[in-house]
Design a protein around this motif. Structure first.
Motif, PDB file in Angstrom:
ATOM      1  N   VAL A  51       0.859  -1.178   0.000  1.00 32.43           N
ATOM      2  CA  VAL A  51       0.000   0.000   0.000  1.00 32.43           C
ATOM      3  C   VAL A  51       0.899   1.231   0.000  1.00 32.43           C
ATOM      4  O   VAL A  51       1.741   1.395   0.883  1.00 32.43           O
ATOM      5  CB  VAL A  51      -0.936   0.039   1.233  1.00 32.43           C
ATOM      6  N   GLY A  70       0.798   5.556  -0.450  1.00 24.19           N
ATOM      7  CA  GLY A  70      -0.119   6.682  -0.511  1.00 24.19           C
ATOM      8  C   GLY A  70       0.190   7.772   0.486  1.00 24.19           C
ATOM      9  O   GLY A  70       1.234   7.773   1.136  1.00 24.19           O
ATOM     10  N   PHE A 125      -4.408   9.149   3.588  1.00 32.37           N
ATOM     11  CA  PHE A 125      -5.538   8.226   3.482  1.00 32.37           C
ATOM     12  C   PHE A 125      -5.097   6.764   3.586  1.00 32.37           C
ATOM     13  O   PHE A 125      -5.915   5.891   3.848  1.00 32.37           O
ATOM     14  CB  PHE A 125      -6.307   8.455   2.182  1.00 32.37           C
ATOM     15  N   GLY A 126      -3.816   6.512   3.395  1.00 28.02           N
ATOM     16  CA  GLY A 126      -3.313   5.153   3.500  1.00 28.02           C
ATOM     17  C   GLY A 126      -2.715   4.815   4.851  1.00 28.02           C
ATOM     18  O   GLY A 126      -2.340   3.683   5.106  1.00 28.02           O
ATOM     19  N   SER A 128       2.611   4.017   3.279  1.00 25.79           N
ATOM     20  CA  SER A 128       1.953   5.321   3.199  1.00 25.79           C
ATOM     21  C   SER A 128       2.474   6.267   4.274  1.00 25.79           C
ATOM     22  O   SER A 128       2.807   5.842   5.382  1.00 25.79           O
ATOM     23  CB  SER A 128       0.443   5.164   3.374  1.00 25.79           C
ATOM     24  N   LEU A 131      -2.565   4.902  -3.681  1.00 23.03           N
ATOM     25  CA  LEU A 131      -3.513   5.932  -3.273  1.00 23.03           C
ATOM     26  C   LEU A 131      -2.884   7.278  -3.590  1.00 23.03           C
ATOM     27  O   LEU A 131      -2.161   7.847  -2.782  1.00 23.03           O
ATOM     28  CB  LEU A 131      -3.809   5.814  -1.776  1.00 23.03           C
ATOM     29  N   THR A 141      -2.483  11.258  -4.260  1.00 20.19           N
ATOM     30  CA  THR A 141      -3.038  12.454  -3.652  1.00 20.19           C
ATOM     31  C   THR A 141      -3.745  13.276  -4.727  1.00 20.19           C
ATOM     32  O   THR A 141      -3.779  12.875  -5.887  1.00 20.19           O
ATOM     33  CB  THR A 141      -1.924  13.256  -2.943  1.00 20.19           C
TER      34      THR A 141
END
Length: 79
Positions: A8, A10, A13-14, A38, A65, A67
């Motif tokens: 993951v 990001g 949000f991650g 993230s 994820l 931005t």
């Protein structure tokens, strides 16, 4: 059967929140190993760096994820 390794990458949000354990989507992924790189405040350029670093961990899946597209960094010039 090979255990999936999910990377993951990001911005905020991650990021998981230790004040609210178990509520982030990445904490709901079961039967897999989650590699969450993230970082809060990360730009799209930093997310790209996270991806390159994370690919060295040999994930089987990647969640990106990005931005906001209108978010950018600029220099202020003196008048």
């Amino acid at each position: 059967m090979v255990t999936p390794r999910i990377l993951v990458c990001g911005d905020s949000f991650g990021v998981t929140d230790h004040n609210f354990p178990g509520l982030h989507f990445s904490e709901k992924l079961t039967d897999c190993e989650v590699l969450n790189l993230s970082q809060g405040g990360a730009s799209n350029a930093m997310i790209q760096v996270q991806l390159y670093q994370g690919l060295e961990l040999m994930p089987t899946h990647v969640i990106l994820l990005f931005t906001r597209s209108e978010e950018h960094t600029s220099e202020l010039q003196s008048p």
